[in-house]
Design a protein around this motif. Structure first.
Motif, PDB file in Angstrom:
ATOM      1  N   PHE A 160       0.820  -1.133   0.054  1.00  0.00           N
ATOM      2  CA  PHE A 160      -0.042  -0.025   0.012  1.00  0.00           C
ATOM      3  C   PHE A 160       1.094   1.344  -0.055  1.00  0.00           C
ATOM      4  CE2 PHE A 160      -2.705  -3.065   2.080  1.00  0.00           C
ATOM      5  CZ  PHE A 160      -3.733  -3.364   1.033  1.00  0.00           C
ATOM      6  N   ARG A 161       2.093   1.157   0.051  1.00  0.00           N
ATOM      7  CA  ARG A 161       3.038   2.208   0.132  1.00  0.00           C
ATOM      8  C   ARG A 161       2.783   3.008  -0.972  1.00  0.00           C
ATOM      9  NH1 ARG A 161       9.291   1.268   0.408  1.00  0.00           N
ATOM     10  NH2 ARG A 161       8.400  -0.682   0.415  1.00  0.00           N
ATOM     11  N   GLN A 169      -2.410   8.673  -3.347  1.00  0.00           N
ATOM     12  CA  GLN A 169      -3.344   9.339  -2.864  1.00  0.00           C
ATOM     13  C   GLN A 169      -2.912  10.669  -2.240  1.00  0.00           C
ATOM     14  OE1 GLN A 169      -5.049   7.481   0.858  1.00  0.00           O
ATOM     15  NE2 GLN A 169      -6.818   8.967   0.705  1.00  0.00           N
ATOM     16  N   ASN A 170      -1.651  10.719  -1.619  1.00  0.00           N
ATOM     17  CA  ASN A 170      -1.316  12.117  -1.218  1.00  0.00           C
ATOM     18  C   ASN A 170      -0.795  13.200  -2.252  1.00  0.00           C
ATOM     19  OD1 ASN A 170      -1.147  11.104   1.586  1.00  0.00           O
ATOM     20  ND2 ASN A 170       1.029  10.796   1.491  1.00  0.00           N
ATOM     21  N   ARG A 171      -0.470  12.638  -3.647  1.00  0.00           N
ATOM     22  CA  ARG A 171      -0.466  13.587  -4.654  1.00  0.00           C
ATOM     23  C   ARG A 171      -1.649  14.068  -5.121  1.00  0.00           C
ATOM     24  NH1 ARG A 171       3.433   9.610  -7.889  1.00  0.00           N
ATOM     25  NH2 ARG A 171       4.993   9.319  -6.306  1.00  0.00           N
ATOM     26  N   MET A 172      -2.663  13.020  -5.312  1.00  0.00           N
ATOM     27  CA  MET A 172      -3.908  13.480  -5.559  1.00  0.00           C
ATOM     28  C   MET A 172      -4.460  14.714  -4.863  1.00  0.00           C
ATOM     29  SD  MET A 172      -4.337  11.970  -8.575  1.00  0.00           S
ATOM     30  CE  MET A 172      -6.193  11.995  -8.733  1.00  0.00           C
TER      31      MET A 172
END
Length: 159
Positions: free
Chosen positions: A9-10, A16-19
Motif C-alpha cells: 500500500f506504500r 493518494q497524497n499526490r492526488m
C-alpha cells in the motif's frame, strides 16, 4: 544485505497524497469573489549576513514603492504591503489566476548588533533589498599575538 519489508500500500498512499495536493490546489480560490484567490500572499525572503551588514531580499514583483511600508521599532523590522488585483474596464475571461494578491505582513527580530540609524532600502526589478548596517563594536576585530615578547603574529578570525 538488509532485508526490507514490502508494503503493497506504500505506492497507493503516495498516489493518494499526490492526488490530495492536486485537488487542494484546484479548489483553492473556488467561490472567491472576482476569481481572486484569498489565500495569504507572503513574499519569499532571502536573508544573509557579512561582517558589515545584514541583508534581506524580498520578492515583490508587480508592486509599487508607495505600496510598501518598512519600519524598524523595538528591534523588530516590519514590512507591509499590498498587491492589488487590477480589474480592467472591459470584461476579461480569465482561465486561470495563479499570482497571489492581497496584503502581506512580515516581521523579523533584529539583533542588538544592528545600527538602527544605518538602515537602507532599495527597490529594483521587483526585489526589495533592505540593508541593516552593523555597529562598529559588533564587527569582528583582528588581534595580534606576541610570541615570547619578540615579533607579533596576526591571528585570523575562525571561519
Amino acid at each position: 544485505m538488509t532485508i526490507t519489508r514490502w508494503d503493497p500500500f506504500r505506492d497507493v498512499i503516495a498516489l493518494q497524497n499526490r492526488m490530495n495536493s492536486l485537488f487542494q490546489d484546484y479548489t483553492r480560490g473556488q467561490g472567491e469573489t472576482e476569481g481572486v484567490a484569498a489565500t495569504a500572499f507572503v513574499p519569499p525572503v532571502d536573508i544573509y549576513e557579512d561582517e558589515h551588514k545584514i541583508v534581506l531580499k524580498l520578492e515583490v514583483p508587480g508592486m509599487k514603492q508607495e505600496d510598501l511600508d518598512i519600519r524598524l521599532e523595538n528591534n523588530t523590522l516590519t514590512i507591509r504591503g499590498e498587491r492589488k488585483f487590477e480589474k480592467e474596464e472591459k470584461e476579461e475571461n480569465f482561465h486561470r489566476i495563479e499570482r497571489r494578491y492581497g496584503s502581506f505582513y512580515r516581521a523579523f527580530t533584529v539583533p542588538n548588533t544592528v545600527n538602527t540609524e544605518g538602515v537602507q532600502a532599495a527597490y529594483d526589478a521587483g526585489v526589495l533589498r533592505i540593508e541593516l548596517a552593523k555597529r562598529a563594536e559588533a564587527k569582528p576585530k583582528q588581534i595580534k599575538i606576541a610570541v615570547n615578547g619578540s615579533k607579533e603574529i596576526e591571528s585570523k578570525p575562525a571561519a
